[in-house]
Design a protein around this motif. Structure first.
Motif, mmCIF file in Angstrom:
data_model
loop_
_atom_site.group_PDB
_atom_site.id
_atom_site.type_symbol
_atom_site.label_atom_id
_atom_site.label_comp_id
_atom_site.label_asym_id
_atom_site.label_seq_id
_atom_site.Cartn_x
_atom_site.Cartn_y
_atom_site.Cartn_z
ATOM 1 N N PRO A 109 -50.253 32.838 16.866
ATOM 2 C CA PRO A 109 -51.220 32.963 17.968
ATOM 3 C C PRO A 109 -51.674 31.611 18.512
ATOM 4 O O PRO A 109 -51.836 31.451 19.729
ATOM 5 C CB PRO A 109 -52.377 33.727 17.321
ATOM 6 C CG PRO A 109 -51.721 34.553 16.262
ATOM 7 C CD PRO A 109 -50.620 33.681 15.720
ATOM 8 N N ARG A 110 -51.876 30.642 17.651
ATOM 9 C CA ARG A 110 -52.294 29.317 18.094
ATOM 10 C C ARG A 110 -51.199 28.650 18.912
ATOM 11 O O ARG A 110 -51.470 28.019 19.953
ATOM 12 C CB ARG A 110 -52.654 28.452 16.888
ATOM 13 C CG ARG A 110 -53.160 27.060 17.259
ATOM 14 C CD ARG A 110 -53.567 26.294 16.027
ATOM 15 N NE ARG A 110 -54.065 24.956 16.366
ATOM 16 C CZ ARG A 110 -54.508 24.083 15.477
ATOM 17 N NH1 ARG A 110 -54.533 24.400 14.189
ATOM 18 N NH2 ARG A 110 -54.920 22.884 15.872
ATOM 19 N N GLU A 111 -49.946 28.791 18.456
ATOM 20 C CA GLU A 111 -48.823 28.191 19.185
ATOM 21 C C GLU A 111 -48.603 28.901 20.524
ATOM 22 O O GLU A 111 -48.258 28.263 21.526
ATOM 23 C CB GLU A 111 -47.551 28.262 18.330
ATOM 24 C CG GLU A 111 -47.574 27.334 17.130
ATOM 25 C CD GLU A 111 -46.412 27.587 16.182
ATOM 26 O OE1 GLU A 111 -45.954 26.625 15.530
ATOM 27 O OE2 GLU A 111 -45.962 28.759 16.070
ATOM 28 N N GLN A 112 -48.801 30.212 20.550
ATOM 29 C CA GLN A 112 -48.683 30.958 21.804
ATOM 30 C C GLN A 112 -49.724 30.484 22.812
ATOM 31 O O GLN A 112 -49.424 30.329 24.005
ATOM 32 C CB GLN A 112 -48.846 32.458 21.540
ATOM 33 C CG GLN A 112 -47.668 33.092 20.829
ATOM 34 C CD GLN A 112 -47.851 34.584 20.611
ATOM 35 O OE1 GLN A 112 -48.897 35.155 20.943
ATOM 36 N NE2 GLN A 112 -46.837 35.235 20.050
ATOM 37 N N ARG A 113 -50.927 30.251 22.339
ATOM 38 C CA ARG A 113 -51.994 29.763 23.213
ATOM 39 C C ARG A 113 -51.616 28.398 23.788
ATOM 40 O O ARG A 113 -51.796 28.139 24.981
ATOM 41 C CB ARG A 113 -53.305 29.672 22.434
ATOM 42 C CG ARG A 113 -54.493 29.168 23.257
ATOM 43 C CD ARG A 113 -55.745 29.081 22.377
ATOM 44 N NE ARG A 113 -56.856 28.457 23.069
ATOM 45 C CZ ARG A 113 -57.740 29.090 23.812
ATOM 46 N NH1 ARG A 113 -57.629 30.398 23.987
ATOM 47 N NH2 ARG A 113 -58.732 28.450 24.406
ATOM 48 N N ARG B 284 -48.957 28.842 26.465
ATOM 49 C CA ARG B 284 -49.532 29.378 27.702
ATOM 50 C C ARG B 284 -50.231 28.288 28.511
ATOM 51 O O ARG B 284 -50.225 28.308 29.739
ATOM 52 C CB ARG B 284 -50.515 30.504 27.385
ATOM 53 C CG ARG B 284 -49.842 31.818 27.041
ATOM 54 C CD ARG B 284 -50.817 32.970 27.153
ATOM 55 N NE ARG B 284 -50.167 34.245 26.876
ATOM 56 C CZ ARG B 284 -49.440 34.926 27.743
ATOM 57 N NH1 ARG B 284 -49.255 34.439 28.961
ATOM 58 N NH2 ARG B 284 -48.897 36.074 27.418
ATOM 59 N N GLN B 285 -50.827 27.350 27.810
ATOM 60 C CA GLN B 285 -51.504 26.266 28.505
ATOM 61 C C GLN B 285 -50.516 25.329 29.186
ATOM 62 O O GLN B 285 -50.898 24.542 30.059
ATOM 63 C CB GLN B 285 -52.394 25.497 27.530
ATOM 64 C CG GLN B 285 -53.592 26.294 27.051
ATOM 65 C CD GLN B 285 -54.463 25.523 26.076
ATOM 66 O OE1 GLN B 285 -54.432 24.296 26.023
ATOM 67 N NE2 GLN B 285 -55.255 26.248 25.298
ATOM 68 N N ASP B 286 -49.249 25.408 28.789
ATOM 69 C CA ASP B 286 -48.199 24.611 29.439
ATOM 70 C C ASP B 286 -47.637 25.303 30.679
ATOM 71 O O ASP B 286 -46.730 24.787 31.325
ATOM 72 C CB ASP B 286 -47.053 24.344 28.453
ATOM 73 C CG ASP B 286 -47.403 23.288 27.418
ATOM 74 O OD1 ASP B 286 -48.264 22.436 27.711
ATOM 75 O OD2 ASP B 286 -46.816 23.315 26.316
ATOM 76 N N MET C 54 -61.929 26.789 30.781
ATOM 77 C CA MET C 54 -61.513 27.807 29.822
ATOM 78 C C MET C 54 -60.755 27.232 28.629
ATOM 79 O O MET C 54 -60.918 27.698 27.506
ATOM 80 C CB MET C 54 -60.633 28.848 30.525
ATOM 81 C CG MET C 54 -61.381 29.754 31.482
ATOM 82 S SD MET C 54 -62.477 30.911 30.619
ATOM 83 C CE MET C 54 -61.280 31.959 29.800
ATOM 84 N N PHE C 55 -59.944 26.210 28.884
ATOM 85 C CA PHE C 55 -58.979 25.808 27.862
ATOM 86 C C PHE C 55 -59.104 24.370 27.361
ATOM 87 O O PHE C 55 -58.312 23.940 26.528
ATOM 88 C CB PHE C 55 -57.550 26.023 28.387
ATOM 89 C CG PHE C 55 -57.259 27.442 28.764
ATOM 90 C CD1 PHE C 55 -57.210 28.437 27.807
ATOM 91 C CD2 PHE C 55 -57.039 27.796 30.090
ATOM 92 C CE1 PHE C 55 -56.936 29.750 28.144
ATOM 93 C CE2 PHE C 55 -56.761 29.115 30.446
ATOM 94 C CZ PHE C 55 -56.717 30.092 29.476
ATOM 95 N N MET D 144 -53.734 21.684 34.828
ATOM 96 C CA MET D 144 -53.551 21.469 33.391
ATOM 97 C C MET D 144 -52.299 20.651 33.091
ATOM 98 O O MET D 144 -51.903 20.519 31.934
ATOM 99 C CB MET D 144 -53.468 22.819 32.687
ATOM 100 C CG MET D 144 -54.737 23.648 32.742
ATOM 101 S SD MET D 144 -55.965 23.143 31.534
ATOM 102 C CE MET D 144 -55.207 23.720 30.024
ATOM 103 N N ASN D 145 -51.671 20.124 34.155
ATOM 104 C CA ASN D 145 -50.441 19.337 34.004
ATOM 105 C C ASN D 145 -49.364 20.122 33.251
ATOM 106 O O ASN D 145 -48.877 19.698 32.200
ATOM 107 C CB ASN D 145 -50.743 18.016 33.284
ATOM 108 C CG ASN D 145 -49.628 17.004 33.441
ATOM 109 O OD1 ASN D 145 -48.855 17.057 34.402
ATOM 110 N ND2 ASN D 145 -49.518 16.096 32.493
ATOM 111 N N PRO D 146 -48.966 21.284 33.784
ATOM 112 C CA PRO D 146 -48.047 22.168 33.061
ATOM 113 C C PRO D 146 -46.615 21.647 32.998
ATOM 114 O O PRO D 146 -46.196 20.845 33.832
ATOM 115 C CB PRO D 146 -48.103 23.459 33.883
ATOM 116 C CG PRO D 146 -48.349 22.980 35.276
ATOM 117 C CD PRO D 146 -49.307 21.812 35.116
ATOM 118 N N LYS D 147 -45.888 22.162 32.020
ATOM 119 C CA LYS D 147 -44.459 21.888 31.914
ATOM 120 C C LYS D 147 -43.653 22.899 32.728
ATOM 121 O O LYS D 147 -42.507 22.635 33.100
ATOM 122 C CB LYS D 147 -44.014 21.954 30.453
ATOM 123 C CG LYS D 147 -44.614 20.891 29.549
ATOM 124 C CD LYS D 147 -44.104 21.070 28.121
ATOM 125 C CE LYS D 147 -44.694 20.031 27.178
ATOM 126 N NZ LYS D 147 -44.241 20.227 25.779
#
Length: 255
Positions: free
Chosen positions: A70-74, A77-79, A105-106, A154-157
């Motif tokens: 769950p932590r890695e999924q979060r 998602r932020q990427d 939020m993040f 959020m500077n996504p990938k």
């Protein structure tokens, strides 16, 4: 890079996606096209991790969403940045508030840091003077630019866009296309765009996936479209007289 390997997805016994495999490269605008009911939206939601494929896998730079904690999924998602079809702005928030929302939020950034970041991305999409306006006070094209600013704050990938030109006039649509393309190159993002707009295909289609009845019927570049003999693709792309003329001009130039 996003690598899709032989994915299937069904709902209530109806097969929607039927063994799709492809690769979406980093730093390129990757387009998904096809008629209504072809599976484009389900495919995009699978890429986003909103749906898990029944079979096959989707990896984002080697990370397969269902296999993550769950932590890695979060974190994954932020990427991801998302531009929704209707912009999906909060009417009760200002432009600045909409763009800052993901940061609130993040992240644990201070208020001044969030405002600085929002200011930066709003200037990048040429909306440096719109901070205090509300969505109802700006045009549809400006709303799309706010949505893009929010998607990249959020500077996504990875950047996902669902019909980003929906409801826009042709001139504004070209502006949005070029902005997405520029940002993709500038930030070296893996961008995937779900679209039915053939002008977008011709303008920024560095890689194009054509879906038909849940199957990847064809893939290539905007240049390849002019050369393909795939009847399903040509029937879809050249359904208008304009694109028939464009293709004929392309063929004549090559001969």
């Amino acid at each position: 890079m996003i690598e899709v390997k032989d994915i299937y997805k069904s709902f209530d016994g109806t097969q929607i996606l039927k063994g799709i495999s492809t690769v979406f490269d980093k730093g390129k605008t990757n387009l998904i096209i096809g008629q209504s009911g072809s599976g484009k939206t389900v495919f995009l939601k699978c890429l986003l991790g909103l749906f898990n494929p029944d079979k096959g896998s989707i990896s984002l730079d080697g990370k397969i969403y269902p296999q993550l904690s769950p932590r890695e999924q979060r974190g994954l998602r932020q990427d991801m940045g998302m531009v929704f079809q209707g912009s999906a702005l909060f009417d009760s928030m200002t432009v600045e508030g909409n763009v800052m929302f993901p940061l609130e939020m993040f992240t644990n950034k201070s208020r001044s840091e969030m405002q600085d970041r929002a200011d930066f991305v709003l200037k990048r999409v040429n909306l440096g003077d719109a901070h205090k306006k509300y969505p109802s006070e700006i045009s549809g094209g400006m709303q799309k630019r706010v949505a893009i600013a929010r998607a990249i704050v959020m500077n996504p990938k990875y950047l996902f866009c669902d019909e980003p030109n929906s409801g826009l006039d042709p001139k504004t649509a070209i502006v949005i296309d070029n902005l997405i393309h520029e940002i993709t190159l500038e930030y070296d993002i893996t961008t995937v765009i779900n679209t039915h707009d053939m002008n977008s295909v011709m303008e920024i289609g560095e890689k194009i996936i054509f879906l038909k009845n849940g199957i990847k019927e064809w893939e290539g570049t905007k240049e390849d479209i002019f050369k393909t003999d795939n009847e399903a693709v040509t029937n879809f792309v050249y359904s208008s007289e304009l694109f028939k003329k464009v293709r004929q001009m392309y063929i004549e130039e090559r001969n």
